[in-house]
Write an enzyme that holds these catalytic residues in place. Structure first.
Site, PDB file in Angstrom:
ATOM      1  N   ASP A 204       0.969  -1.263  -0.095  1.00  0.00           N
ATOM      2  CA  ASP A 204       0.078   0.084  -0.071  1.00  0.00           C
ATOM      3  C   ASP A 204       0.932   1.355   0.039  1.00  0.00           C
ATOM      4  OD1 ASP A 204      -2.454  -0.873  -0.095  1.00  0.00           O
ATOM      5  OD2 ASP A 204      -2.790  -0.488   2.169  1.00  0.00           O
ATOM      6  N   LYS A 226      -3.262   3.227  -3.582  1.00  0.00           N
ATOM      7  CA  LYS A 226      -4.663   3.841  -3.944  1.00  0.00           C
ATOM      8  C   LYS A 226      -4.734   5.182  -3.318  1.00  0.00           C
ATOM      9  CE  LYS A 226      -6.391   0.350  -1.649  1.00  0.00           C
ATOM     10  NZ  LYS A 226      -7.415  -0.083  -0.682  1.00  0.00           N
TER      11      LYS A 226
END
Ligand code: SAH
Length: 415
Positions: A204, A226
């Site tokens: 991430d 993201k």
């Protein structure tokens, strides 16, 4: 140019320009250690991974969006070549040699004028191991030293034991690992061990970049960043990658910021793996909801002050029909309230809490990038924190804390 022994050196890069050519997975792994050393990193590449883009957005990385030109080497102390195309890499190293700039090449170690060692960091101590050009050997020795120093995995833990084992020979599986809130030393011992054993790491944006710097070079790194409002891979795509790689026999570590189950969508990934018949385990992590206040001197509970703490997501405004948070109920609680992902909606959140009865004078604090070198802490009150945060240019990731615990240690001597 071969022959001769290696001459080890520690570069003091603080404030010095370092050029990185390339914006893919290799650069994603190499940039964090350069930034950690305080280098002024200039990156030249037409494309960027989302993780690198996040550094650019945070003003930590200077990005030129085009292909390399020899003048990029002007005023540079070191260049790191992180492109796949051998001709392009060769052009950079030739220009670097002409200017007497040391050049690290990810694609071809024999063509490089400098090698990056395998590294383990323990507070102020950095151990750098060179394996005579064989990264597997240097990593095996590095792992042994790390165990010896005590902070890393035990002797059974073996990045090193697995080395040499061809990828994809075992039964595939997935581990969801909490990477902790930002300081790379705040991953758990177990999480770290699994990371050193992984064939594939799916990481991430909030994962500490230095953890990726220590991966074996043959590990496949998938950047699942993201970025809000930016390029995004959908959750389904991430689930598909986890399942596909595991089915192909790989050990996949899904590395997530903080704890995988605190607003980390870890549950969805576990469901996807289970539905596909892929074995999956979870390694909890140190969550920013407790750790970021903690390092800012704010205990989430304190005897006689708060007997509860509540962690909520502020990513939706309080009046959004999709919100599952009962803000007016939270306003009636006396304890500590910790809001994650709440910067964008902070004015509406604080207004709702006040309208529903929480006093405007309730102590409040914001902690940006807690536990990292970029940590910022501001204290204020419920009534004023939204304006203070906006005025100071506080940016995500940040947690906001409300409650009397905010001031409870305020008069302690600073560290
Ligand atoms: N699973 C993570 C949270 C993911 S949600 C955890 O347990 O920590 C992402 C939010 O976490 C960010 O928007 C921010 O509110 C918070 N956050 C993550 N890392 C942080 C840090 N180092 N400092 C402050 N807040 C952080």
């Amino acid at each position: 140019m071969s022959g001769g022994n290696l001459y080890p050196l520690g570069l003091r890069l603080a404030g010095r320009r370092v050029l990185v050519v390339g914006g893919g997975a290799v650069a994603t792994r190499r940039v964090p250690a350069l930034l950690d050393a305080g280098a002024r990193v200039v990156l030249v590449s037409p494309e960027l991974t989302p993780a690198l883009r996040a550094y650019v957005d945070a003003g930590r990385l200077d990005w030129t969006s085009r292909r390399f030109e020899p003048s990029d080497l002007d005023d540079v102390w070191l260049v790191q070549v992180a492109v796949d195309d051998p001709a392009a890499a060769e052009a950079v190293s030739a220009a670097a040699a002409e200017r007497r700039v040391f050049c690290v090449r990810a694609d071809d170690r024999t063509a490089a004028t400098a090698w990056t060692p395998a590294v383990t960091r323990h507070g102020p101590v950095t151990v750098a191991v060179s394996g005579g050009g064989d990264p597997r050997r240097s990593m095996a020795v590095r792992d042994a030293i790390r165990s010896f120093l005590g902070a890393g995995p035990g002797p059974l833990a073996s990045g090193s034991a697995r080395q040499g084992a061809p990828r994809g020979t075992g039964a595939g599986r997935v581990a969801l690992v909490g990477a902790g809130p930002g300081d790379p030393e705040l991953i758990t011992v177990k999480g770290w061990r699994l990371l050193t054993e992984a064939d594939v790491v799916v990481a991430d944006r909030l994962v500490p970049g230095l953890l990726l710097d220590e991966l074996r070079p043959d590990v496949e790194l998938v950047d699942a960043s993201k970025i809000p409002y930016g390029p995004a891979r959908t959750q389904e795509e991430i689930n598909r990658i986890l399942v596909d790689r595991a089915r192909a026999g790989s050990f996949v570590v899904r590395l997530k910021g903080g704890d995988p189950y605190v607003f980390g969508r870890g549950g969805e990934e576990v469901l996807a793996c289970t539905a596909a018949g892929v074995p999956v385990t979870v390694v909890p992590g140190v969550t920013s909801s407790v750790a970021a206040p903690g390092v800012a001197g704010i205990p989430v509970t304190h005897r006689g002050v708060a007997h509860e703490f509540t962690v909520v997501s502020g990513h939706l405004p309080p009046d959004d029909p999709a919100s599952l948070v009962d803000w007016s109920a939270l306003a009636r609680l006396r304890g500590t309230l910790v809001v994650l992902m709440g910067l964008k909606n902070l004015a509406r959140i604080t207004a709702t809490l006040q309208v529903s009865g929480r006093p405007a004078g309730t102590p409040a604090a914001v902690v940006q990038e807690g536990t990292t070198g970029q940590q910022r802490v501001l204290r204020s009150t419920l009534g004023e924190i939204a304006a203070v945060v906006a005025g100071a240019g506080i940016r995500p990731p940040a947690v906001v804390v409300f409650g009397d615990v905010v001031t409870v240690l305020e008069h302690q001597p600073a560290e």
